[in-house]
Design an enzyme around this catalytic site. Sequence first.
Site, PDB file in Angstrom:
ATOM      1  N   GLY A 105       0.807  -1.219   0.000  1.00  0.00           N
ATOM      2  CA  GLY A 105       0.000   0.000   0.000  1.00  0.00           C
ATOM      3  C   GLY A 105       0.838   1.267   0.000  1.00  0.00           C
ATOM      4  O   GLY A 105       0.349   2.345   0.303  1.00  0.00           O
ATOM      5  N   GLU A 141      -1.312   1.563 -15.874  1.00  0.00           N
ATOM      6  CA  GLU A 141      -1.879   0.659 -14.870  1.00  0.00           C
ATOM      7  C   GLU A 141      -3.324   0.276 -15.227  1.00  0.00           C
ATOM      8  O   GLU A 141      -3.713  -0.879 -15.112  1.00  0.00           O
ATOM      9  CB  GLU A 141      -1.815   1.317 -13.492  1.00  0.00           C
ATOM     10  CG  GLU A 141      -2.225   0.384 -12.395  1.00  0.00           C
ATOM     11  CD  GLU A 141      -1.335   0.452 -11.171  1.00  0.00           C
ATOM     12  OE1 GLU A 141      -0.274   1.094 -11.212  1.00  0.00           O
ATOM     13  OE2 GLU A 141      -1.718  -0.159 -10.166  1.00  0.00           O
ATOM     14  N   ASP A 153      -1.605   7.938  -6.767  1.00  0.00           N
ATOM     15  CA  ASP A 153      -0.281   7.368  -6.519  1.00  0.00           C
ATOM     16  C   ASP A 153       0.739   7.874  -7.532  1.00  0.00           C
ATOM     17  O   ASP A 153       1.832   8.316  -7.170  1.00  0.00           O
ATOM     18  CB  ASP A 153      -0.340   5.831  -6.593  1.00  0.00           C
ATOM     19  CG  ASP A 153      -1.354   5.257  -5.622  1.00  0.00           C
ATOM     20  OD1 ASP A 153      -1.821   6.002  -4.746  1.00  0.00           O
ATOM     21  OD2 ASP A 153      -1.679   4.059  -5.754  1.00  0.00           O
TER      22      ASP A 153
HETATM   23  C1  GLA Z   1      -4.939   2.780  -4.392  1.00  0.00           C
HETATM   24  C2  GLA Z   1      -5.128   3.415  -5.763  1.00  0.00           C
HETATM   25  C3  GLA Z   1      -5.317   4.923  -5.652  1.00  0.00           C
HETATM   26  C4  GLA Z   1      -6.400   5.262  -4.611  1.00  0.00           C
HETATM   27  C5  GLA Z   1      -6.181   4.492  -3.316  1.00  0.00           C
HETATM   28  C6  GLA Z   1      -7.323   4.673  -2.356  1.00  0.00           C
HETATM   29  O1  GLA Z   1      -3.727   3.217  -3.823  1.00  0.00           O
HETATM   30  O2  GLA Z   1      -4.020   3.152  -6.589  1.00  0.00           O
HETATM   31  O3  GLA Z   1      -5.636   5.468  -6.908  1.00  0.00           O
HETATM   32  O4  GLA Z   1      -7.686   5.025  -5.134  1.00  0.00           O
HETATM   33  O5  GLA Z   1      -6.010   3.114  -3.538  1.00  0.00           O
HETATM   34  O6  GLA Z   1      -7.391   5.977  -1.900  1.00  0.00           O
END
Ligand code: GLA
Length: 368
Positions: A105, A141, A153
């Site tokens: 994450g 992605e 991200d």
């Molecule tokens: C993942 C996704 C992001 C976002 C988060 C939740 O990291 O890649 O785009 O949606 O989850 O906030």
Amino acid sequence: PLLFFSPGRVNLIGEHTDYNGGYVFPCALSLGTYASVRKRNDSLIRFASANFPLRVSSDINNLVYDAEDGWANYMKGVAFQFKMANYEINGADILIEGNLPNGAGLSSSASIELLMGVILNTLFECNIDRREMAIMGRAAENDFVGMNCGVMDQYAVAMGKKDCALLLNCNKITHEYVPLRIDGYKLIISNTNVRHQLASSEYNIRRKESERALKFLKQKYDIQYLCQLAPEQFEADKNMIEDEVARRRAEHAIYENARVLEAVEALKKGNLKRFGVLMNLSHISLRDLYEVTGPELDAMAEEAWKITGVLGSRMTGGGFAGCTVSLVDINSVDEFIREVGKNYQRRTGLTPDFYLADIGDGAKQFFM
Ligand code: GLA
């Protein structure tokens, strides 16, 4: 060879709001992925990693997703985006090595996507700006790998700035840097060390549920995204959302969006206590309304909440597994790691990892 670095990211608040057209508040980490690169005279891109045995070799003119190519698919996907946009790119040998936990994450995939973006941009002088590169990373992605993520991200990894968080407007894809003034406090990232097989399929389900809620609300509102509604509008018209699950998803997204803006105001005023409370409320909403936490993330957050020096603690990223982020008094850091570590292990049988987050710059060429 040329050297490059691309960070991971931690999101401080604003989860599952990016694809709902709302705000997020991430920052880039000093942990990430390094690359050593040299140009080739043919059209092969060869990938190797010091962390994994996998070796991949692909022709730049014939880039296709291949499950066996594992992590290299994220980088191939970015090269594919460059090709689609008609940039003249050619072969390269790319060796990467990361110090970011994978699949935790912290955006290890966005890290290597933007790493590839900066590599190709530099090697072949494409002159693509950071914002565009982030959007290409997301496209890689979404379209190449098939994970339907939002832009947070890739944007945070592309645009990160030392000791700043980014208030990113995911509807307009614009940002404001906010200095992370947390003197006397540290950000601790706690890794549950659990991987969740369902994470990406559940993620795509949440997106669908959000879209379903939006459909109902569109009968009255001329909006493109859930986060265009204020909490008051949601309260007045929530019964238009006939599906109970979709209604809860919308409630999370709309209130979470408001929390981001309030948290940024609190931070600017130096009110870290309020910032922490909003982090906690974010976790609770992700647990009860959006249902993306799970027993390990909940245990980690709950154990953090018990420590006196903790102002706030919440899951960060997509959820189900991965990490929490906590805002912790400097004097409580040792106690945090000891107590949360012990209690988390007792509750889950898993050994967690802890990192003190250092907020660094976005993806860049790296000079020795
Ligand atoms: C993942 C996704 C992001 C976002 C988060 C939740 O990291 O890649 O785009 O949606 O989850 O906030």
